[in-house]
Design a protein around this motif. Structure first.
Motif, PDB file in Angstrom:
ATOM      1  N   ARG A 297      69.344 -22.074   5.553  1.00 28.51           N
ATOM      2  CA  ARG A 297      67.906 -22.277   5.696  1.00 28.51           C
ATOM      3  C   ARG A 297      67.176 -21.264   4.817  1.00 28.51           C
ATOM      4  N   VAL A 298      65.960 -21.586   4.459  1.00 27.30           N
ATOM      5  CA  VAL A 298      65.195 -20.705   3.584  1.00 27.30           C
ATOM      6  C   VAL A 298      64.102 -19.998   4.375  1.00 27.30           C
ATOM      7  N   ASP A 310      55.121 -22.167   1.735  1.00 26.69           N
ATOM      8  CA  ASP A 310      56.474 -22.106   2.267  1.00 26.69           C
ATOM      9  C   ASP A 310      57.146 -23.479   2.308  1.00 26.69           C
ATOM     10  N   HIS A 311      56.401 -24.505   2.650  1.00 26.96           N
ATOM     11  CA  HIS A 311      56.984 -25.849   2.713  1.00 26.96           C
ATOM     12  C   HIS A 311      57.372 -26.357   1.323  1.00 26.96           C
ATOM     13  N   ALA A 314      60.627 -24.672   0.273  1.00 28.77           N
ATOM     14  CA  ALA A 314      61.756 -25.304   0.957  1.00 28.77           C
ATOM     15  C   ALA A 314      62.073 -26.666   0.350  1.00 28.77           C
ATOM     16  N   LEU A 321      63.344 -25.186   6.413  1.00 29.81           N
ATOM     17  CA  LEU A 321      62.509 -23.989   6.421  1.00 29.81           C
ATOM     18  C   LEU A 321      62.746 -23.212   7.717  1.00 29.81           C
TER      19      LEU A 321
END
Length: 364
Positions: A297-298, A310-311, A314, A321
């Motif tokens: 996961r990031v 952030d999305h 990802a 995320l």
């Protein structure tokens, strides 16, 4: 030869410390089983049949039944953790006898000795569910992965969970330094370089420095020492057997030792600053990790470059995320470790992370 008949996950009884119960009248087999118990550091109780009184048959964490005694146990109450042990590799009837007494496993000596030593040692250590093991790796240099790894471990320990923090990067400067414990007593990685086979989980835990209510396996300040992959595997397996959580700070390069660490992770966190060059670098790291790690996961860290959030990061990396890491995750000025301020933004991120994985049933 060792063969499974039913599910071999430890029962609640197996989670308690104690020695195994041995049931046999075969002197030679008993000698072998006593030798294997000694090698595993366990003290067994020996009987010729089902023991009388106080429910020892029901409560023993592990029962080793000699093939000679199987017929005498046909009327015994069914329970988990029974191993039927024999020496005749050509005896096909052993499987029928195992079914009759409800054995979980059939094991033939000497071929199954190492498996049995490991199982007995698990019992002696009181092994239950293995630790939730999380690896943290930077998408590029300076991403803040080591700081996040420390904060996750500090937060886990503050919540009362047995926690082990493992520094898997010999060139990273040492996580004990980041935690302010470079002079703390305890062993570092070079002491385990010769480890082979099984390492005792309890002995490992007691030998490591204790900082901020967690145990830390880091590097010393001496010359670089190569730790073989077998040693990495043995040490991490020992740490996981103790339960709780294990947090591993990983380097960006993947060699054989790092691959051994990756193989024992439940999930990985790729820390990526929200800038195009970092995303490009992180995509290469993610590609390499994806060949070994199933759950990656990031965790995105700002400030954000134009057009990124952030999305989007990802999405570009094709990873789930894990969340948005606070922008300022550098070492705090208060003298506390990363995540050491309970109401600070980094601690809140870590608390949320542990809550999410616990909800998914991944925590111990």
């Amino acid at each position: 030869m060792a063969g499974a008949i039913t599910d071999d996950r430890p029962s609640a009884a197996e989670g308690r410390q104690g020695g195994p119960l041995i049931v046999t009248e075969d002197v030679e087999l008993l000698d072998d089983l006593l030798r294997l118990c000694a090698a595993a550091g366990a003290r067994p109780e020996v009987h010729h049949g089902v023991p009388e009184g106080r429910g020892r048959w029901e409560t023993a964490p592990l029962v080793l039944v000699g093939d000679d005694a199987a017929r005498r146990l046909r009327g015994a109450a069914r329970r988990r953790g029974v191993v039927l042990v024999g020496k005749d590799q050509d005896d096909s009837g052993v499987w029928q006898r195992a079914v009759e007494i409800g054995a979980d496993h059939v094991l033939m000596l000497p071929d199954g000795e190492q498996w049995l030593v490991d199982r007995i040692a698990d019992v002696a250590e009181g092994v239950g569910r293995p630790a939730l093991t999380v690896g943290v790796i930077g998408g590029r240099g300076g991403a803040g992965a080591s700081t996040l790894a420390c904060a996750l471990a500090v937060t886990s320990a503050r919540q009362g969970t047995r926690t082990l923090l493992v520094d898997a990067d010999p060139l990273g400067g040492g996580l004990d330094v980041l935690l302010g414990g470079e002079s703390a007593d305890g062993l570092r990685w070079p002491a385990f370089a010769a480890s082979r086979g099984r390492v005792g989980g309890g002995a490992l835990e007691e030998s490591l420095p204790e900082l901020h209510s967690l145990r830390v396996l880091s590097w010393d300040r001496g010359d670089a020492v190569a730790v073989p992959p077998q040693a990495v595997r043995a040490v991490l397996a020992a740490g996981r057997r103790r339960g709780g959580t294990v947090v591993v700070d990983l380097p960006r390069r993947i060699d054989e030792g790092v691959a051994e660490a990756l193989a024992q992770l439940d999930l990985g966190l790729l820390v990526v600053p929200a800038e195009l060059r970092a995303v490009a670098a992180a995509s290469r790291v993610a590609s390499a990790l994806g060949m070994v790690l199933r759950d990656l996961r990031v965790a995105v860290r700002g400030p954000y470059a134009p057009g990124l959030d952030d999305h989007e990061v990802a999405r570009l990396l094709g990873l789930p995320l894990a969340g948005e890491v606070p922008t300022d995750i550098g070492p705090p000025d208060s003298g506390k470790p990363p995540g050491g301020v309970p109401r600070g933004p980094l601690a809140r991120f870590c608390e949320g992370f542990w809550e999410r994985v616990a909800v998914r049933g991944e925590a111990a």
